[in-house]
Motif scaffolding. Structure first.
Motif, mmCIF file in Angstrom:
data_model
loop_
_atom_site.group_PDB
_atom_site.id
_atom_site.type_symbol
_atom_site.label_atom_id
_atom_site.label_comp_id
_atom_site.label_asym_id
_atom_site.label_seq_id
_atom_site.Cartn_x
_atom_site.Cartn_y
_atom_site.Cartn_z
ATOM 1 N N UNK A 275 5.860 -10.210 -19.199
ATOM 2 C CA UNK A 275 6.396 -9.321 -20.234
ATOM 3 C C UNK A 275 7.900 -9.538 -20.415
ATOM 4 N N UNK A 276 8.342 -9.491 -21.681
ATOM 5 C CA UNK A 276 9.777 -9.607 -21.953
ATOM 6 C C UNK A 276 10.452 -8.241 -21.853
ATOM 7 N N UNK A 277 9.713 -7.193 -22.215
ATOM 8 C CA UNK A 277 10.231 -5.820 -22.137
ATOM 9 C C UNK A 277 9.059 -4.886 -21.831
ATOM 10 N N UNK A 278 9.380 -3.637 -21.475
ATOM 11 C CA UNK A 278 8.333 -2.627 -21.246
ATOM 12 C C UNK A 278 7.867 -2.054 -22.572
ATOM 13 N N UNK A 279 6.571 -1.708 -22.643
ATOM 14 C CA UNK A 279 6.072 -0.939 -23.783
ATOM 15 C C UNK A 279 6.168 0.544 -23.441
ATOM 16 N N UNK A 280 5.931 1.372 -24.454
ATOM 17 C CA UNK A 280 6.033 2.821 -24.250
ATOM 18 C C UNK A 280 5.210 3.302 -23.055
ATOM 19 N N UNK B 226 17.520 -12.640 -14.936
ATOM 20 C CA UNK B 226 18.278 -12.020 -16.028
ATOM 21 C C UNK B 226 17.475 -10.971 -16.797
ATOM 22 N N UNK B 227 16.125 -10.978 -16.666
ATOM 23 C CA UNK B 227 15.321 -9.952 -17.336
ATOM 24 C C UNK B 227 15.264 -8.739 -16.422
ATOM 25 N N UNK B 228 16.118 -7.762 -16.704
ATOM 26 C CA UNK B 228 16.242 -6.621 -15.794
ATOM 27 C C UNK B 228 15.151 -5.586 -16.069
ATOM 28 N N UNK B 229 14.887 -4.717 -15.081
ATOM 29 C CA UNK B 229 13.864 -3.678 -15.252
ATOM 30 C C UNK B 229 14.231 -2.441 -14.473
ATOM 31 N N UNK B 230 13.232 -1.539 -14.290
ATOM 32 C CA UNK B 230 13.464 -0.352 -13.461
ATOM 33 C C UNK B 230 13.755 -0.786 -12.028
ATOM 34 N N UNK B 231 13.091 -1.850 -11.633
ATOM 35 C CA UNK B 231 13.434 -2.537 -10.384
ATOM 36 C C UNK B 231 13.548 -4.008 -10.741
ATOM 37 N N UNK C 119 8.134 -9.021 -15.560
ATOM 38 C CA UNK C 119 8.814 -10.167 -16.181
ATOM 39 C C UNK C 119 8.208 -11.470 -15.659
ATOM 40 N N UNK C 120 8.347 -12.577 -16.396
ATOM 41 C CA UNK C 120 7.825 -13.865 -15.928
ATOM 42 C C UNK C 120 8.525 -14.310 -14.634
#
Ligand code: TXA
Ligand code: MG
Length: 311
Positions: A236-241, A250-255, A288-289
């Motif tokens: 995933x590139x970003x989170x969905x709702x 570089x693809x940051x997230x909640x963790x 993220x990948x």
């Protein structure tokens, strides 16, 4: 059953844990990969109890953990290839599947197979425990079947704490994914990617490993193994709702498994991160990948299982 006592991994804790194992009890203990749920591998009753507590759908064969290569040679038959890999990577996150020596472990621990998985863990607490027990210890990862493997004593306590006899706590596991499993009955083959990179095994052998045969050679490799309670979406590139997001590089997230893109750090954090995101109440976990090289292979293997349809 009352909550299992948690012992510190000092001399007294290790002595008590060893005594429980020698008496047929179940003890969760740290290894460098993940926490294992140990039982005396020579005691069929203890091994049967272990299967019951794990809730395994079938009798998958268990890895026999021993303190050193001399003890491993008493459990399995070593050929030149096995000697070479053991010499290069033990103690460490490598399991070898070899021809079993009759009578060394209870047949139930091998699920009746003529082969046995054997490993010498590197973690000092595991080493001292195995020396104190003086027998092979059968140990799957210390999680209920189908759930994420534990990398801390708290993970073990929250899922199995009421069903086992003790937990030996030595803090978080350094590697964070299970051992790499190499089958050496027939052509050397990769049965499970894991904490030792495939590239290192192949460099040692001077050639490529065969891919794992399906079926009995890779039992326990249920598709929906390592599953959090909510759906997992990969690449995933970003989170969905409503989703929580597990980032990498570089693809940051909640963790973020590793902001610097370090696959070793990412492996060490993987299961704890899944446990944590699973507990947030999100409707799903997007990931993220992750590059498919080195420990990234093991990470992607575990993530694919976490994302697989639940049976
Ligand atoms: O890092 C690890 O390997 C951890 C720690 C605790 O040592 N243990 C672990 O055990 O991951 P477990 O039971 O969760 O996974 C062991 C895998 C299973 O997929 C099992 O089917 C396979 O090893 N295995 C064991 N003996 C085998 C055999 N004789 N032939 C083929 N596969 C075998
Ligand atoms: Mg497991």
């Amino acid at each position: 059953m009352p909550e299992a006592p948690v012992f510190a991994a000092d001399a007294a804790g290790i002595a008590r844990a060893a005594e429980i194992l020698r008496g047929g009890g179940l003890v969760a203990f740290p290894t460098e990969t993940v926490y294992g749920l140990g039982a005396d591998a020579t005691d069929a009753q203890a091994v049967a109890h272990l299967f019951e507590v794990k809730g395994r759908p079938s009798f998958n064969p268990l890895i026999a953990h021993v303190a050193d290569i001399a003890a491993a040679r008493r459990v399995a038959r070593f050929d030149a290839t096995a000697e070479r890999l053991a010499d290069a990577f033990w103690p460490g996150p490598l399991t070898l599947v070899l021809a079993a020596r009759e009578g060394a472990v209870a047949p139930l621990a091998r699920a009746g197979l003529p082969t046995v998985g054997v490993r010498v863990p590197e973690h000092p607490a595991a080493q001292r425990l195995l020396e104190a027990v003086g027998r092979p210890v059968a140990a799957p990862s210390a999680n209920p079947s189908g759930r994420v493997s534990p990398t801390t004593a708290a993970h073990v306590r929250s899922t199995l704490g009421g069903r086992i006899d003790a937990i030996l706590d030595a803090g978080p596991c350094a590697v964070g994914v299970e051992s790499t499993i190499v089958g050496l009955v027939g052509r050397p083959s990769l049965l499970r990617p894991g904490g030792l990179p495939l590239e290192a095994v192949e460099a040692c052998l001077g050639g490529p490993l065969a891919a794992a045969a399906q079926g009995i050679d890779a039992p326990g490799q249920l598709r929906s193994h390592y599953a959090p309670s909510v759906p997992v979406r990969l690449g995933a590139a970003t989170a969905r709702q409503g989703e929580t997001f597990l980032g990498f590089g570089p693809i940051d997230g909640d963790i973020n498994l590793s902001p610097s893109g370090d696959l070793v750090e990412a492996a060490a954090r993987l299961f704890a991160a899944l446990h944590e995101l699973d507990a947030t109440g999100a409707v799903g976990i997007a990931v993220a990948p992750i590059p498919d090289r080195g420990l990234g292979r093991a990470i992607n293997d575990r993530l694919r299982r976490a994302a697989a349809p639940r049976d």
